[in-house]
Motif scaffolding. Structure first.
Motif, mmCIF file in Angstrom:
data_model
loop_
_atom_site.group_PDB
_atom_site.id
_atom_site.type_symbol
_atom_site.label_atom_id
_atom_site.label_comp_id
_atom_site.label_asym_id
_atom_site.label_seq_id
_atom_site.Cartn_x
_atom_site.Cartn_y
_atom_site.Cartn_z
ATOM 1 N N ALA A 120 0.744 -1.255 0.103
ATOM 2 C CA ALA A 120 -0.170 0.029 -0.178
ATOM 3 C C ALA A 120 0.788 1.360 -0.003
ATOM 4 C CB ALA A 120 -0.927 0.150 1.229
ATOM 5 N N LEU A 121 2.054 1.200 0.682
ATOM 6 C CA LEU A 121 2.785 2.429 0.906
ATOM 7 C C LEU A 121 3.578 2.645 -0.547
ATOM 8 C CD1 LEU A 121 5.365 3.008 3.681
ATOM 9 C CD2 LEU A 121 5.813 3.502 1.484
ATOM 10 N N VAL A 122 3.974 1.701 -1.135
ATOM 11 C CA VAL A 122 4.611 1.652 -2.472
ATOM 12 C C VAL A 122 3.641 2.350 -3.309
ATOM 13 C CG1 VAL A 122 5.706 0.468 -4.506
ATOM 14 C CG2 VAL A 122 6.422 0.005 -2.160
ATOM 15 N N GLN A 123 2.459 2.013 -3.251
ATOM 16 C CA GLN A 123 1.228 2.379 -4.243
ATOM 17 C C GLN A 123 1.034 3.754 -4.287
ATOM 18 O OE1 GLN A 123 -2.241 0.082 -4.313
ATOM 19 N NE2 GLN A 123 -3.361 1.438 -5.689
ATOM 20 N N GLU A 124 1.012 4.253 -2.811
ATOM 21 C CA GLU A 124 0.809 5.473 -2.393
ATOM 22 C C GLU A 124 1.620 6.438 -3.045
ATOM 23 O OE1 GLU A 124 0.822 8.159 1.550
ATOM 24 O OE2 GLU A 124 0.384 5.916 1.815
ATOM 25 N N GLN A 125 3.181 5.983 -2.974
ATOM 26 C CA GLN A 125 4.118 7.022 -3.578
ATOM 27 C C GLN A 125 4.147 6.976 -4.851
ATOM 28 O OE1 GLN A 125 5.538 8.987 -1.514
ATOM 29 N NE2 GLN A 125 4.967 7.951 0.560
ATOM 30 N N LEU A 126 4.089 5.764 -5.539
ATOM 31 C CA LEU A 126 3.819 5.633 -6.998
ATOM 32 C C LEU A 126 2.817 6.595 -7.501
ATOM 33 C CD1 LEU A 126 5.027 2.066 -7.654
ATOM 34 C CD2 LEU A 126 6.359 4.210 -8.044
ATOM 35 N N GLN A 127 1.772 6.517 -6.863
ATOM 36 C CA GLN A 127 0.544 7.439 -7.266
ATOM 37 C C GLN A 127 0.848 8.952 -7.138
ATOM 38 O OE1 GLN A 127 -2.543 5.633 -4.956
ATOM 39 N NE2 GLN A 127 -3.453 4.658 -6.693
ATOM 40 N N ALA A 128 1.388 9.184 -6.029
ATOM 41 C CA ALA A 128 1.658 10.679 -5.561
ATOM 42 C C ALA A 128 2.850 11.308 -6.762
ATOM 43 C CB ALA A 128 2.588 10.895 -4.547
ATOM 44 N N VAL A 129 3.554 10.400 -7.411
ATOM 45 C CA VAL A 129 4.372 11.002 -8.636
ATOM 46 C C VAL A 129 3.749 10.710 -9.751
ATOM 47 C CG1 VAL A 129 6.698 10.719 -7.100
ATOM 48 C CG2 VAL A 129 5.801 8.829 -8.874
ATOM 49 N N GLY A 130 2.550 10.093 -10.154
ATOM 50 C CA GLY A 130 1.864 9.940 -11.162
ATOM 51 C C GLY A 130 2.465 8.851 -12.151
ATOM 52 N N LEU A 131 3.080 7.720 -11.198
ATOM 53 C CA LEU A 131 3.747 6.567 -12.073
ATOM 54 C C LEU A 131 3.035 5.303 -11.899
ATOM 55 C CD1 LEU A 131 6.478 6.420 -13.760
ATOM 56 C CD2 LEU A 131 7.578 5.723 -11.603
ATOM 57 N N CYS A 155 12.529 7.983 -8.762
ATOM 58 C CA CYS A 155 13.542 8.439 -7.718
ATOM 59 C C CYS A 155 12.778 9.337 -6.647
ATOM 60 C CB CYS A 155 14.654 9.215 -8.253
ATOM 61 S SG CYS A 155 15.586 7.886 -9.279
ATOM 62 N N LEU A 156 11.972 10.278 -7.407
ATOM 63 C CA LEU A 156 11.187 11.195 -6.327
ATOM 64 C C LEU A 156 10.178 10.222 -5.458
ATOM 65 C CD1 LEU A 156 10.499 14.025 -5.554
ATOM 66 C CD2 LEU A 156 9.090 14.020 -7.431
ATOM 67 N N ALA A 157 9.658 9.151 -5.944
ATOM 68 C CA ALA A 157 8.913 8.446 -5.094
ATOM 69 C C ALA A 157 9.563 7.667 -4.019
ATOM 70 C CB ALA A 157 8.188 7.386 -5.877
ATOM 71 N N ARG A 158 10.923 7.267 -4.498
ATOM 72 C CA ARG A 158 11.768 6.737 -3.503
ATOM 73 C C ARG A 158 12.119 7.776 -2.366
ATOM 74 N NH1 ARG A 158 16.907 5.181 -6.329
ATOM 75 N NH2 ARG A 158 17.628 7.326 -5.754
ATOM 76 N N THR A 159 12.425 9.155 -2.656
ATOM 77 C CA THR A 159 12.885 10.121 -1.680
ATOM 78 C C THR A 159 11.714 10.029 -0.789
ATOM 79 O OG1 THR A 159 14.159 11.055 -3.383
ATOM 80 C CG2 THR A 159 13.594 12.292 -1.646
ATOM 81 N N LEU A 160 10.576 10.075 -1.473
ATOM 82 C CA LEU A 160 9.410 10.467 -0.555
ATOM 83 C C LEU A 160 8.858 9.495 0.425
ATOM 84 C CD1 LEU A 160 7.045 12.347 -2.843
ATOM 85 C CD2 LEU A 160 8.692 13.348 -1.484
ATOM 86 N N SER A 161 9.482 8.276 0.010
ATOM 87 C CA SER A 161 8.865 6.950 0.700
ATOM 88 C C SER A 161 9.281 6.901 2.252
ATOM 89 C CB SER A 161 9.461 5.743 0.049
ATOM 90 O OG SER A 161 10.567 5.507 0.322
#
Lengths: 249, 331
Positions: A120-131, A155-161
Motif C-alpha cells: 500500500a505504501l509503494v502504491q501511494e508513493q507511486l501514485q503521488a508521482v503519477g507513475l 527516484c522522487l517516489a523513493r525519496t518521499l517513501s
C-alpha cells in the motif's frame, strides 16, 4: 516559519574555499530556488544541508545548519536521522539496481516503517508521482527498464517513501526532456503543501516558474536571498540585476 | 571543398566520401585496418596459446592415457612410477585440500578488508595501505615459503597444532595432530592464504570503487547507515566482481608451486587431517620433472598432471564466468 537555517557556513575542498560565510533561511513548505552560474557553490550548499559533503574526506565544513534548532554538524547528531528528514533528488535519475517496487520499498524497509503494509505504501508513493498507472502491471521489472523521465519520478517516489520534511533537488530536471522536466516541475509544485523543497537550478526561467523564495549565489557567496516576487521584480543588488538580465554568468 | 549554402539558408557540410578526387582518408583507413588486424591477430594468438599449451600437454600425455583410463588415473591412490602405477588421487586431494585451507583463511578477511578500503577509509589511509598490498602481491613465493618454514611451521607444530588437537581433535579426526613435524596442509594453507589475501583485497576494492558514487548517495539519502549502504552496494552491484576476485585467488592458490612445495611435506598420501603432510599437483611436477625420466610413461604422467592442473583452473574460471554473467544480468 523557517525549515532550515544556515549560519556562517564555510566549506573548503582541500585548500579551495568553496562556500564563504553563507547565511540564509530556507522557508518552511515553500520552493526555494538556489540560482547562480556554474561553479558558484549551489550544489555544495545543497549537499551541506543534509551532510552529504561528509562523504568527501577532502571537505572541511565550519558554521551551522540548524534543523529544528539543532545544528546538524554537532558531533552527537545522528546523520542517518538528518538524511531521513532531508532527502535528495539527484541531477540524473539513479534508480537502485533492483525492481521498481523494491526501489520504493527499500527506504521504508530499512527503517521498519511499513507495518506490514509495504504494498500500500509503494502504491501511494507511486501514485503521488503519477507513475502508478504506468507501472502497476510490471512492478517486479528492473527499474532501469523505465524511461529516463519515469526513472526520475521513481527516484522522487523513493525519496518521499521515507517521509522526509525537506526535499533537496540538485538540478533534477537538467537531464530530462522538456516534457518530463515539466512533469517533475508540476510534481514539485504539488509537493510544497507538505514538504519544503530546495531546488538548485541554473535555469532562471525555471526559477521564475517555481520559486517562492530565491537565493542567488556568486563565487561561493550569497549575493541576495529574497521572496521570488521581490527578487525578480525589484532585485536589490547590481550583480543580481545583471545576472537576471543575462549580462553575466 | 567548401560548404555549400542552399537557397533556404541551410549549410551543407561536405563529407569526405562525397568529395570526388579528395580521399585523404586512404592512408588513415589503411592505418585503421592495420591497427585492427594487428590487435585481432595478437588477441587470437593469446587465445591460441592456451589451446597450444593444452594440445601439447595432451599429446605428451597420450602414452599414459593409452595404457590407463582417465577414471583410473584420477581415482587411484597408488603412485609407484617404477611399477607403472600413476594414481593422481593423492595429488588432487592435496591440491584441493591446501587450496581449501587457503581460501578459508583468506576469503572472508580479504573481502572485508576490500570493503573497508573501498567504503570506510579516507583517501589518505587508502593511499598508504594500497602500496603495502601491492608489495605483498609482488613478494616472490620463495620468500613466503622461507617465512613459512621459519615462522609458520614452528607456530603450527608447537602451539596451534597442540591446541587444535586438544580441543577440536576430540571431535573429529580432521583436527588431530597426526604429524609432529609441522610441515603439512595447515602450514602450507596458512601461507598460501596470506599469499592470495592481497590479491582478493585489491580486486574487491577496485570492483566496489567502480560502483557509481551516486548509488551510495541515493541509499544514504534514504537515511541508511554506512553498513546498510555497503550491503546494498555489495549485494546489488559488487557480488559478481567479488566472486571474480575469489576465483582469481583460487586460481593463484591452486597453481602455486614453490611455497606449497616448501611447506606441505610432500608425502604421497590422501590427507585425513589438517596436520597431515600431502603433495600438490604443481609440487609433483616441479619436484620430479627431469628426474627418473627414463621410466616408461613417467614424463607422460607428469604432463597429464599439468594438463589436469590446467583443466581444473580453466573449468573453475569458466564456471565462475557463467555465475558472474548471471549475477551481472540480474543486477
Amino acid at each position: 516559519m523557517t525549515a532550515l537555517s544556515v549560519r556562517n557556513l564555510n566549506v573548503w575542498y582541500g585548500d579551495k574555499h568553496t562556500l564563504n560565510d553563507v547565511s540564509v533561511e530556507i522557508p518552511l513548505r515553500r520552493i526555494t530556488c538556489i540560482i547562480g552560474p556554474s561553479g558558484c557553490g549551489k550544489s555544495t550548499l545543497l549537499k551541506a544541508l543534509n551532510r552529504l559533503l561528509d562523504l568527501n574526506d577532502q571537505v572541511k565544513v565550519s558554521g551551522q545548519v540548524r534543523l529544528d534548532d539543532i545544528n546538524i554538524y554537532d558531533p552527537g547528531v545522528d546523520v542517518t536521522e538528518v538524511r531521513t528528514r532531508v532527502g535528495l533528488l539527484a541531477q540524473k535519475p539513479f534508480p537502485l539496481p533492483m525492481s521498481i517496487f523494491d526501489n520504493v520499498a527499500y527506504g521504508p524497509r530499512i527503517h521498519g516503517r511499513h507495518n506490514g503494509k509495504i504494498h500500500a505504501l509503494v502504491q501511494e508513493q507511486l501514485q503521488a508521482v503519477g507513475l502508478w498507472d504506468e507501472v502497476a502491471d510490471r512492478l517486479k521489472a528492473p527499474a532501469t527498464s523505465l524511461s529516463v523521465g519515469q526513472q526520475q519520478r521513481l527516484c522522487l517516489a523513493r525519496t518521499l517513501s521515507v517521509e522526509p520534511e525537506i526535499v533537496l533537488c540538485d538540478e533534477s530536471t537538467a537531464s530530462l526532456d522538456p516534457i518530463s522536466a515539466r512533469g517533475i516541475e508540476g510534481l514539485l509544485c504539488a509537493l510544497k503543501d507538505k514538504y519544503t523543497v530546495v531546488l538548485v537550478t541554473h535555469d532562471i526561467d525555471q526559477a521564475r516558474r517555481l520559486a517562492d523564495h530565491v537565493i542567488f549565489m556568486w563565487l561561493g557567496e550569497v549575493v541576495e536571498s529574497a521572496p521570488a516576487g521581490q527578487f525578480f521584480g525589484q532585485p536589490k543588488e547590481e550583480l543580481t540585476q545583471a545576472y537576471l538580465a543575462r549580462e553575466i554568468g | 571543398m567548401e560548404a555549400e549554402i542552399r537557397r533556404d539558408g541551410a549549410v551543407l557540410t561536405p563529407r569526405y566520401d562525397a568529395a570526388p578526387g579528395r580521399r585523404p582518408g586512404t592512408a588513415r583507413v589503411i592505418k585503421d585496418h592495420l591497427a585492427r588486424t594487428g590487435m585481432v591477430v595478437i588477441s587470437a594468438a593469446t587465445c591460441l596459446l592456451v589451446v597450444l599449451i593444452a594440445g601439447a600437454l595432451l599429446i605428451r600425455s597420450l602414452p599414459l592415457l593409452r595404457t590407463q583410463s582417465l577414471g583410473e588415473l584420477l581415482t587411484s591412490s597408488t603412485w609407484q612410477p617404477s611399477h607403472g602405477a600413476f594414481g593422481f588421487a593423492p595429488f588432487i586431494a592435496g591440491s584441493i585440500a591446501v587450496t581449501a585451507v587457503a581460501m578459508i583463511v583468506a576469503v572472508a578477511p580479504a573481502i572485508f578488508t576490500g570493503i573497508y578500503l573501498s567504503e570506510y577509509t579516507v583517501a589518505r589511509t587508502r593511499t598508504r595501505l594500497k602500496p603495502l598490498l601491492d608489495l605483498m602481491v609482488g613478494i616472490p613465493s620463495v620468500v613466503y615459503g622461507l617465512w613459512g618454514i621459519l615462522f609458520v611451521v614452528p607456530l603450527v607444530r608447537d602451539h596451534v597444532g597442540p591446541w587444535i588437537d586438544g580441543t577440536l581433535g576430540q571431535v573429529s579426526p580432521l583436527f588431530r595432530q597426526t604429524n609432529p613435524s609441522g610441515y603439512g596442509l595447515l602450514s602450507a594453507g596458512l601461507v598460501l592464504g596470506i599469499m592470495v589475501f592481497p590479491l582478493i583485497v585489491a580486486v574487491t576494492e577496485e570492483v566496489l570503487r567502480s560502483v557509481p558514487h551516486e548509488m551510495r548517495e541515493a541509499v544514504l539519502c534514504l537515511g541508511a547507515t554506512r553498513w546498510e549502504t555497503t550491503l546494498c552496494v555489495v549485494r546489488r552491484r559488487g557480488m559478481a566482481g567479488i566472486l571474480a576476485a575469489v576465483v582469481l585467488g583460487f586460481s593463484r592458490a591452486f597453481g602455486e608451486t614453490l611455497a606449497v612445495m616448501m611447506l606441505i611435506g610432500n608425502s604421497v598420501q590422501v590427507p585425513r587431517s589438517l596436520f597431515d603432510s600431502a603433495y600438490s599437483l604443481p609440487a609433483l611436477i616441479a619436484n620430479n620433472y627431469g628426474e627418473m625420466m627414463s621410466l616408461p610413461n613417467y614424463e607422460s604422467a607428469l604432463m597429464a598432471a599439468a594438463l589436469l592442473l590446467l583443466a581444473v583452473v580453466l573449468l573453475f574460471n569458466v564456471a565462475a564466468r557463467l555465475v558472474v554473467n548471471r549475477l551481472t544480468a540480474r543486477s
